[in-house]
Write a protein that holds these residues in place. Structure first.
Motif, PDB file in Angstrom:
ATOM      1  N   LYS A  83       0.831  -1.208   0.000  1.00 60.00           N
ATOM      2  CA  LYS A  83       0.000   0.000   0.000  1.00 60.00           C
ATOM      3  C   LYS A  83       0.867   1.260   0.000  1.00 60.00           C
ATOM      4  O   LYS A  83       0.584   2.213  -0.716  1.00 60.00           O
ATOM      5  N   LYS A 129       0.989   4.058  -2.939  1.00 61.77           N
ATOM      6  CA  LYS A 129       0.737   5.467  -2.619  1.00 61.77           C
ATOM      7  C   LYS A 129       1.904   6.340  -3.092  1.00 61.77           C
ATOM      8  O   LYS A 129       1.718   7.395  -3.689  1.00 61.77           O
ATOM      9  N   LYS A 167       1.910   6.641  -6.903  1.00 65.55           N
ATOM     10  CA  LYS A 167       0.904   7.598  -7.387  1.00 65.55           C
ATOM     11  C   LYS A 167       1.392   9.031  -7.205  1.00 65.55           C
ATOM     12  O   LYS A 167       1.257   9.864  -8.113  1.00 65.55           O
ATOM     13  N   LYS A 168       1.968   9.324  -6.040  1.00 68.84           N
ATOM     14  CA  LYS A 168       2.468  10.677  -5.798  1.00 68.84           C
ATOM     15  C   LYS A 168       3.620  11.010  -6.737  1.00 68.84           C
ATOM     16  O   LYS A 168       3.721  12.128  -7.244  1.00 68.84           O
TER      17      LYS A 168
END
Length: 114
Positions: A68, A72, A75-76
């Protein structure tokens, strides 16, 4: 000689009975000790199994958290790269427009004249 047999016989009989008694005690003690060792072995096995299960659960949980966090972060990072690329493209277009304003016959030059 009769007297010595009379004295020796009870002593020998006492030792024989004592030997039988010790043997009986040893036989009753042995299964108890064996049972204790078996119980200790079973307890050790159960604790090892329990510890292994806890370690496996912790590994699965840690792996899920890591996945996860990686998603995350990805994506950033993707958004940051997209923003930088967009800004770079916008900057390039602005520079191109400025250059085009100075070149006669371009759309930018014609737009400045109006």
């Amino acid at each position: 000689m009769n007297q010595s047999i009379v004295r020796t016989l009870p002593a020998a009989l006492a030792f024989a009975l004592a030997g039988i008694g010790f043997s009986a005690v040893a036989q009753t003690t042995a299964p108890s000790t064996t049972q204790k060792v078996e119980n200790a072995g079973e307890k050790a096995w159960d604790k090892t199994k329990e510890g292994t299960e806890k370690a496996w659960d912790a590994t699965k949980s840690g792996t899920k958290k890591a996945v996860k966090a990686t998603e995350k972060g990805a994506k950033k990072t993707g958004k940051a790269i997209d923003n930088v690329a967009t800004d770079a493209a916008d900057g390039t277009r602005k520079v191109g427009d400025k250059i085009g304003e100075k070149i006669p016959g371009t759309a930018q030059n014609e737009a400045v004249k109006k």
